[in-house]
Motif scaffolding. Structure first.
Motif, PDB file in Angstrom:
ATOM      1  N   SER A   1       0.739  -1.232   0.438  1.00 13.39           N
ATOM      2  CA  SER A   1      -0.020   0.318   0.282  1.00 13.39           C
ATOM      3  C   SER A   1       1.129   1.607   0.070  1.00 13.39           C
ATOM      4  CB  SER A   1      -0.852   0.003   1.806  1.00 13.39           C
ATOM      5  OG  SER A   1      -1.873  -1.283   1.099  1.00 13.39           O
ATOM      6  N   TYR A   2       2.110   1.272   0.930  1.00 11.51           N
ATOM      7  CA  TYR A   2       2.674   2.431   1.211  1.00 11.51           C
ATOM      8  C   TYR A   2       3.753   2.720  -0.123  1.00 11.51           C
ATOM      9  CZ  TYR A   2       0.609   2.430   5.343  1.00 11.51           C
ATOM     10  OH  TYR A   2       0.073   2.896   6.545  1.00 11.51           O
ATOM     11  N   ILE A   3       4.077   2.122  -1.123  1.00 11.23           N
ATOM     12  CA  ILE A   3       5.123   1.540  -1.728  1.00 11.23           C
ATOM     13  C   ILE A   3       4.408   1.796  -3.309  1.00 11.23           C
ATOM     14  CG2 ILE A   3       6.431  -0.177  -3.512  1.00 11.23           C
ATOM     15  CD1 ILE A   3       6.687  -2.124  -1.548  1.00 11.23           C
ATOM     16  N   SER A   4       2.741   1.867  -2.888  1.00 15.46           N
ATOM     17  CA  SER A   4       1.746   1.865  -4.284  1.00 15.46           C
ATOM     18  C   SER A   4       1.936   3.745  -4.178  1.00 15.46           C
ATOM     19  CB  SER A   4       0.511   0.841  -4.837  1.00 15.46           C
ATOM     20  OG  SER A   4       1.305  -0.188  -4.675  1.00 15.46           O
ATOM     21  N   PHE A   5       1.341   3.791  -3.232  1.00 12.78           N
ATOM     22  CA  PHE A   5       0.740   5.178  -3.147  1.00 12.78           C
ATOM     23  C   PHE A   5       2.429   6.109  -3.274  1.00 12.78           C
ATOM     24  CE2 PHE A   5      -3.244   5.158  -1.204  1.00 12.78           C
ATOM     25  CZ  PHE A   5      -3.891   4.279  -1.622  1.00 12.78           C
ATOM     26  N   ASN A   6       3.105   6.112  -2.915  1.00  7.07           N
ATOM     27  CA  ASN A   6       4.449   6.473  -3.191  1.00  7.07           C
ATOM     28  C   ASN A   6       5.042   6.822  -4.519  1.00  7.07           C
ATOM     29  OD1 ASN A   6       5.034   7.574  -0.349  1.00  7.07           O
ATOM     30  ND2 ASN A   6       6.288   5.572   0.165  1.00  7.07           N
ATOM     31  N   GLY A   7       4.754   5.752  -4.858  1.00  9.28           N
ATOM     32  CA  GLY A   7       5.299   5.623  -6.615  1.00  9.28           C
ATOM     33  C   GLY A   7       4.098   6.405  -7.472  1.00  9.28           C
ATOM     34  N   LEU A   8       2.904   6.359  -6.533  1.00 11.74           N
ATOM     35  CA  LEU A   8       1.856   7.653  -7.119  1.00 11.74           C
ATOM     36  C   LEU A   8       1.722   8.703  -7.337  1.00 11.74           C
ATOM     37  CD1 LEU A   8      -1.487   4.371  -7.299  1.00 11.74           C
ATOM     38  CD2 LEU A   8      -0.647   5.323  -9.749  1.00 11.74           C
TER      39      LEU A   8
ATOM     40  N   GLY B   1     -12.069   4.608   3.601  1.00  8.31           N
ATOM     41  CA  GLY B   1     -12.604   2.505   3.745  1.00  8.31           C
ATOM     42  C   GLY B   1     -12.025   1.419   2.923  1.00  8.31           C
ATOM     43  N   VAL B   2     -11.999   0.881   1.868  1.00 13.36           N
ATOM     44  CA  VAL B   2     -12.183  -0.611   1.163  1.00 13.36           C
ATOM     45  C   VAL B   2     -10.165   0.406   0.943  1.00 13.36           C
ATOM     46  CG1 VAL B   2     -14.364  -0.005  -0.321  1.00 13.36           C
ATOM     47  CG2 VAL B   2     -12.158   1.285  -1.231  1.00 13.36           C
ATOM     48  N   TRP B   3      -9.601   0.917   0.874  1.00 14.43           N
ATOM     49  CA  TRP B   3      -8.121   1.048   1.305  1.00 14.43           C
ATOM     50  C   TRP B   3      -7.884  -0.100   2.638  1.00 14.43           C
ATOM     51  CZ3 TRP B   3      -4.639   2.206   5.412  1.00 14.43           C
ATOM     52  CH2 TRP B   3      -3.720   2.901   5.065  1.00 14.43           C
ATOM     53  N   HIS B   4      -8.502   0.086   3.076  1.00 18.08           N
ATOM     54  CA  HIS B   4      -8.048  -0.779   4.719  1.00 18.08           C
ATOM     55  C   HIS B   4      -8.491  -2.337   3.720  1.00 18.08           C
ATOM     56  CE1 HIS B   4      -8.507   2.854   6.755  1.00 18.08           C
ATOM     57  NE2 HIS B   4      -7.966   2.383   7.827  1.00 18.08           N
ATOM     58  N   GLU B   5      -9.226  -2.564   3.451  1.00 20.79           N
ATOM     59  CA  GLU B   5      -9.886  -3.817   3.475  1.00 20.79           C
ATOM     60  C   GLU B   5     -11.997  -3.616   2.308  1.00 20.79           C
ATOM     61  OE1 GLU B   5     -12.299  -6.695   5.273  1.00 20.79           O
ATOM     62  OE2 GLU B   5      -9.752  -7.052   6.004  1.00 20.79           O
ATOM     63  N   LEU B   6     -11.431  -4.273   0.841  1.00 23.42           N
ATOM     64  CA  LEU B   6     -12.511  -4.472  -0.173  1.00 23.42           C
ATOM     65  C   LEU B   6     -12.972  -5.451   0.802  1.00 23.42           C
ATOM     66  CD1 LEU B   6     -10.910  -5.420  -3.484  1.00 23.42           C
ATOM     67  CD2 LEU B   6     -11.341  -3.262  -2.241  1.00 23.42           C
ATOM     68  N   SER B   7     -14.553  -4.574   1.351  1.00 18.90           N
ATOM     69  CA  SER B   7     -15.541  -5.733   1.879  1.00 18.90           C
ATOM     70  C   SER B   7     -16.546  -4.340   2.625  1.00 18.90           C
ATOM     71  CB  SER B   7     -14.830  -6.348   3.668  1.00 18.90           C
ATOM     72  OG  SER B   7     -14.632  -5.331   5.144  1.00 18.90           O
ATOM     73  N   ILE B   8     -17.673  -5.357   3.223  1.00 19.07           N
ATOM     74  CA  ILE B   8     -18.609  -4.221   3.191  1.00 19.07           C
ATOM     75  C   ILE B   8     -18.750  -3.481   4.490  1.00 19.07           C
ATOM     76  CG2 ILE B   8     -21.243  -4.822   4.205  1.00 19.07           C
ATOM     77  CD1 ILE B   8     -20.518  -5.181   1.064  1.00 19.07           C
ATOM     78  N   LYS B   9     -18.222  -3.852   5.400  1.00 18.16           N
ATOM     79  CA  LYS B   9     -18.000  -3.016   6.950  1.00 18.16           C
ATOM     80  C   LYS B   9     -17.397  -2.052   6.680  1.00 18.16           C
ATOM     81  CE  LYS B   9     -14.230  -5.294   9.690  1.00 18.16           C
ATOM     82  NZ  LYS B   9     -13.169  -5.805  10.666  1.00 18.16           N
ATOM     83  N   PHE B  10     -15.837  -2.321   6.035  1.00 19.69           N
ATOM     84  CA  PHE B  10     -15.476  -0.978   5.442  1.00 19.69           C
ATOM     85  C   PHE B  10     -15.669   0.055   4.923  1.00 19.69           C
ATOM     86  CE2 PHE B  10     -11.909  -3.392   7.716  1.00 19.69           C
ATOM     87  CZ  PHE B  10     -10.681  -2.651   8.808  1.00 19.69           C
ATOM     88  N   LEU B  11     -16.589  -0.521   3.847  1.00 18.12           N
ATOM     89  CA  LEU B  11     -17.566   0.795   3.067  1.00 18.12           C
ATOM     90  C   LEU B  11     -18.263   0.947   3.941  1.00 18.12           C
ATOM     91  CD1 LEU B  11     -18.823  -0.304  -0.150  1.00 18.12           C
ATOM     92  CD2 LEU B  11     -20.194   0.920   0.879  1.00 18.12           C
ATOM     93  N   ILE B  12     -18.858   0.194   4.722  1.00 15.42           N
ATOM     94  CA  ILE B  12     -19.947   0.954   5.455  1.00 15.42           C
ATOM     95  C   ILE B  12     -19.063   2.110   6.895  1.00 15.42           C
ATOM     96  CG2 ILE B  12     -21.396   0.787   7.680  1.00 15.42           C
ATOM     97  CD1 ILE B  12     -22.221  -2.091   6.001  1.00 15.42           C
ATOM     98  N   TRP B  13     -18.012   1.337   7.483  1.00 15.76           N
ATOM     99  CA  TRP B  13     -17.112   2.768   8.101  1.00 15.76           C
ATOM    100  C   TRP B  13     -16.720   3.770   7.347  1.00 15.76           C
ATOM    101  CZ3 TRP B  13     -12.164   4.142   7.348  1.00 15.76           C
ATOM    102  CH2 TRP B  13     -11.497   4.529   8.823  1.00 15.76           C
ATOM    103  N   GLY B  14     -16.263   3.636   6.160  1.00 15.47           N
ATOM    104  CA  GLY B  14     -16.480   4.540   5.217  1.00 15.47           C
ATOM    105  C   GLY B  14     -17.366   5.956   5.590  1.00 15.47           C
ATOM    106  N   MET B  15     -18.736   5.252   4.955  1.00 15.93           N
ATOM    107  CA  MET B  15     -20.189   6.188   4.647  1.00 15.93           C
ATOM    108  C   MET B  15     -20.044   6.844   5.400  1.00 15.93           C
ATOM    109  SD  MET B  15     -21.518   4.049   1.558  1.00 15.93           S
ATOM    110  CE  MET B  15     -22.961   4.853   2.071  1.00 15.93           C
ATOM    111  N   LEU B  16     -19.651   5.930   6.877  1.00 13.48           N
ATOM    112  CA  LEU B  16     -20.715   6.766   7.661  1.00 13.48           C
ATOM    113  C   LEU B  16     -19.882   7.826   8.287  1.00 13.48           C
ATOM    114  CD1 LEU B  16     -21.557   3.352  10.320  1.00 13.48           C
ATOM    115  CD2 LEU B  16     -22.976   5.227   9.433  1.00 13.48           C
ATOM    116  N   ASN B  17     -18.469   7.620   8.400  1.00 14.30           N
ATOM    117  CA  ASN B  17     -17.364   8.401   8.660  1.00 14.30           C
ATOM    118  C   ASN B  17     -17.754   9.826   7.562  1.00 14.30           C
ATOM    119  OD1 ASN B  17     -14.756   8.341  10.130  1.00 14.30           O
ATOM    120  ND2 ASN B  17     -15.239   6.175   9.491  1.00 14.30           N
TER     121      ASN B  17
END
Length: 451
Positions: free
Chosen positions: A108-115, A303-319
């Motif tokens: 994740s950190y390698i990709s984001f630094n590269g981008l 949210g989905v950067w943490h994990e591709l899942s329903i719970k992190f999608l919901i967590w991101g939307m709630l924030n």
């Protein structure tokens, strides 16, 4: 992936010896590059060669991205550079078995630094690097490859060329940060983790109010754990003379609003999404409701950067919805006295943040929500396992908060260096004694390493 502190400090010692023996100042970054490569190879095995291939791809792309004839070619390169991260997120989220020899560490950190490197070149903020070794060190630099913070190329490349040195000031500041991080990790984070693991791993015994208590403990644990690793790696880097970005405001856990919280939590990740996603798209989302949708989309991606899942999608939307709601209702609280806004705001934020922490931590979202909102279980029975840890943690957390409050906006090493000699040594001795007496040696890895 487990971060072996013994191995880490062994490589720190090798780095110090290497820099001491290598006298050519402007090329000392080769010592750090060799050190980082050997360390990564020792833990990532065959994935090391995937990393090298990715680094070559980004380096070559940087040389040509300014001259691309159209947006299709530009987006094709960006997608190609995102491929390792997408494979990692999609493949591992599906819980398929994979040989650890191919597991990309810190992707994740390698990709984001590269981008960010490619984006800054495209925008004209940066000229393509001609030295591949210097660029490779930027991607794979040992102190931030596992857990961040994220960095922009121009911020660290200059330091790699000019700032690497061994001197008393760097050693002192590095030692302070490492010591502070070890205190937060072994004394606070690991005791909080006992509460979290006890509650979330025993759904039968701990229901109702205990689920919420677990969320509160996890909220505090995540700060202590994540920030402790950042402190430790900042200290390691500072020993070499490289100053890494701070990733947390000192008292971010005492935020008075969700907006205030996100301004001080995982700062470099939030700035990355702000600068490379939200701001570029905001020119197309001009109305207020369009801007709100863009904010929701940004937090969903976080949210989905943490994990591709329903719970992190919901967590991101709630924030996102939480921040948007705060923006709407804030004028109605303008009459609250200023001396009450701070304390009431902290209580309000922690109350809701603990609920979101349950979503973040649970492995069974539906089951945890059912238990949490089963009000027949909202009595508070006495439980010595949980209460004992809170009794231990409270005075230690107050100590950490006192230091953070005194430091204000300063980094801990800068604050401690401003104290007189006797106070500094009292601080050192106190932390060492607390680590030895109250610390919990454990093999638990940093929670955020999994992301």
């Amino acid at each position: 992936m487990f971060i072996n502190f013994s191995l880490l400090f062994f490589f720190l010692l090798l780095g110090i010896i290497g820099l001491y023996l290598f006298s050519e100042h402007q090329k000392r970054y080769y010592v750090l590059l060799i050190l980082s490569l050997i360390f990564y190879l020792s833990i990532a095995k065959l994935a090391f060669f995937v990393l090298i291939a990715f680094s070559v791809l980004v380096f070559i792309s940087g040389k040509h991205i300014e001259k691309l004839p159209g947006k299709i070619h530009y987006f094709a390169i960006i997608f190609l550079c995102l491929t390792p991260l997408l494979i990692d997120k999609i493949y591992f989220t599906s819980k398929l078995q994979i040989n650890d020899y191919f597991k990309l560490i810190g992707i994740s950190y390698i990709s984001f630094n590269g981008l960010s490197y490619l984006f800054d070149i495209k925008k004209g903020y940066l000229k393509p690097e001609t030295n591949f070794c210097l660029f490779l060190l930027y991607l794979i630099y040992l102190p931030y490859i596992f857990i961040g913070p994220l960095h922009r190329y121009r911020e660290v490349a200059r330091q790699f060329k000019e700032n690497i040195s061994l001197n008393n000031l760097n050693f002192s500041n590095g030692f302070r940060l490492v010591l502070w991080g070890c205190f937060k990790h072994w004394v606070l984070a690991q005791r909080l983790n006992i509460i979290v693991e006890t509650i979330f791993n025993d759904r039968v015994t701990y229901q109702g109010v205990y689920v919420y208590i677990g969320g509160f403990a996890f909220f505090l644990y995540l700060y202590c754990d994540f920030s402790s690793y950042v402190d430790i790696f900042q200290g390691v880097s500072q020993t070499f003379g490289i100053k890494l970005k701070s990733n947390f405001r000192n008292q971010v856990y005492a935020s008075h609003s969700r907006k205030h919280f996100w301004a001080g939590w995982h700062v470099t990740l939030n700035h990355w999404f702000r600068d490379y996603f939200f701001y570029p798209l905001s020119r197309y989302f001009r109305t207020k409701w369009q801007n709100n949708i863009l904010m929701i989309l940004t937090f969903v991606l976080i949210g989905v950067w943490h994990e591709l899942s329903i719970k992190f999608l919901i967590w991101g939307m709630l924030n996102a919805c939480w921040i948007l709601t705060e923006n709407q209702v804030r004028p109605y609280f303008s009459s609250v006295p200023n001396n009450l806004k701070g304390p009431l705001g902290i209580v309000y934020h922690i109350t809701i943040a603990s609920f979101l922490a349950v979503i973040f931590r649970t492995n069974d979202l539906a089951g945890s929500m059912k238990s949490l909102f089963s009000f027949s279980h909202w009595q508070i029975p006495y439980d010595w396992v949980v209460m004992k840890q809170f009794i231990y943690i409270l005075p230690l957390f107050v100590l950490m908060d006192l230091v953070n409050r005194k430091a204000g906006e300063k980094r801990i090493d800068e604050y401690v260096s401003s104290l007189n000699v006797s106070t500094r040594w009292c601080f050192y001795v106190s932390l060492i004694l607390l680590i030895v007496i109250m610390g919990i040696p454990t093999s638990n890895d940093a929670y955020y390493v999994r992301f």
